[in-house]
Write a protein that holds these residues in place. Sequence first.
Motif, PDB file in Angstrom:
ATOM      1  N   SER A   1      -9.392   1.989  -7.764  1.00 30.27           N
ATOM      2  CA  SER A   1      -8.480   1.002  -8.271  1.00 30.27           C
ATOM      3  C   SER A   1      -7.973   0.381  -9.514  1.00 30.27           C
ATOM      4  O   SER A   1      -6.419   0.250  -9.693  1.00 30.27           O
TER       5      SER A   1
ATOM      6  N   PRO B   1      -5.635   7.042   4.071  1.00 27.76           N
ATOM      7  CA  PRO B   1      -4.396   7.381   2.636  1.00 27.76           C
ATOM      8  C   PRO B   1      -3.254   7.014   3.921  1.00 27.76           C
ATOM      9  O   PRO B   1      -3.230   6.970   4.685  1.00 27.76           O
ATOM     10  N   VAL B   2      -2.902   6.646   3.122  1.00 23.32           N
ATOM     11  CA  VAL B   2      -1.326   5.457   3.872  1.00 23.32           C
ATOM     12  C   VAL B   2       0.101   6.448   3.994  1.00 23.32           C
ATOM     13  O   VAL B   2       0.629   7.267   3.570  1.00 23.32           O
TER      14      VAL B   2
ATOM     15  N   ASN C   1      -5.197  16.947   3.673  1.00 22.90           N
ATOM     16  CA  ASN C   1      -3.350  16.201   3.248  1.00 22.90           C
ATOM     17  C   ASN C   1      -4.263  15.965   1.365  1.00 22.90           C
ATOM     18  O   ASN C   1      -3.681  16.411   0.802  1.00 22.90           O
ATOM     19  N   GLU C   2      -4.922  15.061   1.146  1.00 22.20           N
ATOM     20  CA  GLU C   2      -4.999  14.700   0.158  1.00 22.20           C
ATOM     21  C   GLU C   2      -5.574  15.224  -0.949  1.00 22.20           C
ATOM     22  O   GLU C   2      -5.105  15.513  -1.837  1.00 22.20           O
TER      23      GLU C   2
ATOM     24  N   GLN D   1       0.884   6.224  -7.367  1.00 20.76           N
ATOM     25  CA  GLN D   1       0.028   7.057  -7.660  1.00 20.76           C
ATOM     26  C   GLN D   1       0.364   8.032  -7.757  1.00 20.76           C
ATOM     27  O   GLN D   1      -0.778   8.757  -8.382  1.00 20.76           O
ATOM     28  N   ARG D   2       1.224   8.915  -7.454  1.00 24.46           N
ATOM     29  CA  ARG D   2       1.693  10.604  -6.877  1.00 24.46           C
ATOM     30  C   ARG D   2       2.708  10.333  -8.473  1.00 24.46           C
ATOM     31  O   ARG D   2       2.805  11.552  -8.135  1.00 24.46           O
TER      32      ARG D   2
ATOM     33  N   PHE E   1      -5.436  11.085 -10.433  1.00 21.31           N
ATOM     34  CA  PHE E   1      -4.965  11.310  -9.197  1.00 21.31           C
ATOM     35  C   PHE E   1      -6.206  10.779  -8.378  1.00 21.31           C
ATOM     36  O   PHE E   1      -7.623  10.567  -8.926  1.00 21.31           O
ATOM     37  N   LEU E   2      -5.712   9.666  -7.585  1.00 24.20           N
ATOM     38  CA  LEU E   2      -6.783   9.326  -6.670  1.00 24.20           C
ATOM     39  C   LEU E   2      -6.572  10.136  -5.253  1.00 24.20           C
ATOM     40  O   LEU E   2      -5.524   9.764  -4.127  1.00 24.20           O
ATOM     41  N   ALA E   3      -7.419   9.995  -3.991  1.00 26.67           N
ATOM     42  CA  ALA E   3      -7.913  10.689  -3.234  1.00 26.67           C
ATOM     43  C   ALA E   3      -7.834   9.151  -2.533  1.00 26.67           C
ATOM     44  O   ALA E   3      -9.317   9.092  -2.287  1.00 26.67           O
ATOM     45  N   PHE E   4      -7.385   8.754  -1.683  1.00 29.55           N
ATOM     46  CA  PHE E   4      -7.095   7.437  -0.706  1.00 29.55           C
ATOM     47  C   PHE E   4      -8.119   7.401  -0.380  1.00 29.55           C
ATOM     48  O   PHE E   4      -7.756   8.465   0.691  1.00 29.55           O
TER      49      PHE E   4
ATOM     50  N   PHE F   1       2.128   1.642  -3.727  1.00 29.39           N
ATOM     51  CA  PHE F   1       1.242   1.796  -5.080  1.00 29.39           C
ATOM     52  C   PHE F   1       0.807   3.823  -4.119  1.00 29.39           C
ATOM     53  O   PHE F   1       0.267   4.468  -4.755  1.00 29.39           O
ATOM     54  N   TYR F   2       0.696   4.317  -3.114  1.00 32.43           N
ATOM     55  CA  TYR F   2       0.689   5.878  -2.566  1.00 32.43           C
ATOM     56  C   TYR F   2       1.638   6.221  -3.231  1.00 32.43           C
ATOM     57  O   TYR F   2       1.278   7.660  -4.207  1.00 32.43           O
TER      58      TYR F   2
ATOM     59  N   ASP G   1       0.991  -1.761   0.510  1.00 34.72           N
ATOM     60  CA  ASP G   1      -0.344   0.650  -0.382  1.00 34.72           C
ATOM     61  C   ASP G   1       0.638   1.498  -0.178  1.00 34.72           C
ATOM     62  O   ASP G   1       0.615   2.543  -0.494  1.00 34.72           O
ATOM     63  N   GLN G   2       1.867   0.741   1.037  1.00 34.40           N
ATOM     64  CA  GLN G   2       2.931   2.504   0.805  1.00 34.40           C
ATOM     65  C   GLN G   2       3.107   2.663  -0.803  1.00 34.40           C
ATOM     66  O   GLN G   2       3.387   3.398  -0.782  1.00 34.40           O
TER      67      GLN G   2
END
Lengths: 487, 272
Positions: B49, B91-92, B158-159, A442-443, B85-88, A438-439, A435-436
């Motif tokens: 996703s 957020p991780v 933040n997203e 994704q950016r 852009f995906l706002a989760f 992919f985060y 997940d880290q």
Amino acid sequence: MNSDQITVDTSSVDRFVQQKYKHGFVTDIESETVPPGLNEETVRWISARKGEPEWLTEWRLQAYRNWLTMQAPDWAHLKIEPIDFQAISYFSAPKSDKDRPQSLDEVDPKLLETYDKLGVPLHERARLAGVAVDAVFDSVSVGTTFREELKKAGVIFCSFSEAVRDYPELVRQHLGTVVPPRDNFFAALNSAVFSDGSFVYIPRGVRCPMELSTYFRINAAETGQFERTLIIAEDKSYVSYLEGCTAPMRDENQLHAAVVELVALEDAEIKYSTVQNWYPGDEEGKGGIYNFVTKRGMCRGDRSKISWTQVETGSAITWKYPSCVLRGERSVGEFYSVALTNNFQQADTGTKMIHIGRDTRSKIISKGISAGRGQNAYRGLVRVAKTAKNARNFTQCDSMLIGKRCGAHTFPYIEVGNPTAKVEHEATTSRIGEDQLFYCLQRGISEEDAVSMIVDGFCKQVFRELPMEFAVEAKALLEVSLEGAVG
Amino acid sequence: MDKAMLKVRNLHASVEGKQILNGLDLEVNAGEVHAIMGPNGSGKSTLASVIAGREGYEVTDGQVLYRGRDLLELEPEERACEGIFLAFQYPVEIPGVNNTYFLRAALNAQRKYRGEPELDSMQFLKLIRGKLEILHISDDLMHRAVNEGFSGGEKKRNEIFQMAVLEPALAILDETDSGLDIDALKLVAEGVNRQRSPDRAMIVVTHYQRLLEYIVPDRVHVLSGGRIAASGDADLALKLEEEGYSWLAEGGIQALEGAETGSGGAGAAAGA
Ligand SMILES: Nc1ncnc2c1ncn2[C@@H]1O[C@H](COP(=O)(O)OP(=O)(O)O)[C@@H](O)[C@H]1O
Ligand SMILES: [Mg+2]
């Protein structure tokens, strides 16, 4: 000065091999290297070659005799092929002192080029950053700078051989007091055959005006390296010492068994930082350096402090436990470590904090990263003696796994002999988060950059203990070492 | 030029062997805001996703076109650099990685991809200053590690802040409203509304109608059974709020057909 001086001149080796031993003692001390094998003659030869005093020759021989009665440790979480100690050559040096480079300008440009590739612009570093450099390769120091400035401050920073010659009393007084010659198998071996290393002496009340830095490199084929380093910090003094190691690609396994001894007297502080990047072997696990090091610091004086910071990315096998003996009251020991294993690398590393004086404190921050088929073990001992009233230890031990075939292992040993002591241990293991990753992706951040960013974040607590430019280098090293670890 | 930002056709996708999306169709044009609603577990995050290219989400059939290109061919980081852009929803946290540093690395990666010069930290700080204020992001938050120790509201703000800085062409906000109190919700909505523009499309995934009072969508879709079960205008969201999702299960087919065939959207769906 030619660039061949660091390669082994085989014709002279042949000559040497063919030579008869007279009176059971090798006399050709001009030779560049001894043939493989270890016996009392070899030890005497090395000592004579270096022009050492009688007491030191005896000291080496005693260590050698101890070594004969000892066995290589087998308790570490390591798979080690048996080492043939008779197949190793125990000394290799440039032809003669006169032929040695007197300054960095005279150093083999190829060597400097290698440093550059690794992001270690040695000459630039020396000139711009004002760092004193004592570059050691193949057992003998080749370049020492800034000695004048250090001299003004009363600081002694020289090769171990020079210290034996110029400050024999200081050496004799402290050598082996922290790591006795019979401490362990590899320490005994080192004590018998050590070739060279660094010597540092900081007089009372002096704050060393610059970071002291040494770059090591293993060069000649099939020559084990046995450095010996001794740092003495008198009352109320301070020194920060940086040790960085790099090695070119090579095939055969190489044994490296160094000993480092630190002595901190009253109110003295020694900060010892290492970035270790020896050849780790290839993707199949072939080759690579065996790194069996004994590093120990003695906080002899009250309120003294010793901190070890290490970033270990290299070597095929690492066996290393930089330790602190906290003898002085209220003395402090610290250990900050990042150890990375990739491909087939193995590391068994950690520390020992031995609390003897009252109100002594220690802190251990260990970050282990395993990728590929790497195996990473943390092994730490916290021992509180009966005398160590109110001793405190905090240990944090985190492991990160990258991929599914690697391993992380934690072996904490805690022995508390005084009821007022407080010992805390925290440990975590995490897989680098999908997940880290992919985060980050994704950016728009690439996978490789994402991994190094996440790993860098994981190591932050340790990196911030390193001197600035060293931290940058350590980060770069991790990136290089992790190339291809994911995906 | 075609205004179509995203065209999803007959999308089938599975996760760990489990079929989640079953022939989903969706079309979003530049300048539009679409809301996707639906019960928990209906596949809203799965759709997000798949569009973002997350590993493990397997497309078994169908097509996704993004600005006329086959999106499914691109790596996730390429999709991001192409403006997705995906706002989760969750957020991780990335311990030890500075929030400012992270966002600058992201922006520079995207700029590099587009052949634009990277920004140094001074230029970057100048760029983000105003956007920080709109979303009430404190300096302290920027100095901390990415999402580490952030409150739920801070993570969501933040997203949206990241979105404001990265300026995507297609933004998907996955339940950005969940866990927010009303003030935080208004703040986030304002942040989003400021970013509405003729060249930008947004897909707002939400569970509640509440958010849509502040971010008024052009279209509302209901996801159920792995497909879009109903589509309509903003009023469809109100109907869902009143009646819940259960009517989808019972009169589902009718509602679905009414909505899909009716070009008027909400009227047709509501009348079914
Ligand atoms: N990574 C995953 N592994 C296994 N099942 C998953 C995974 N992600 C989603 N699912 C399953 O897919 C279905 C849809 O989930 P999701 O897309 O998160 O729904 P929503 O966002 O609409 O609540 C659920 O049944 C969920 O359990
Ligand atoms: Mg969801």
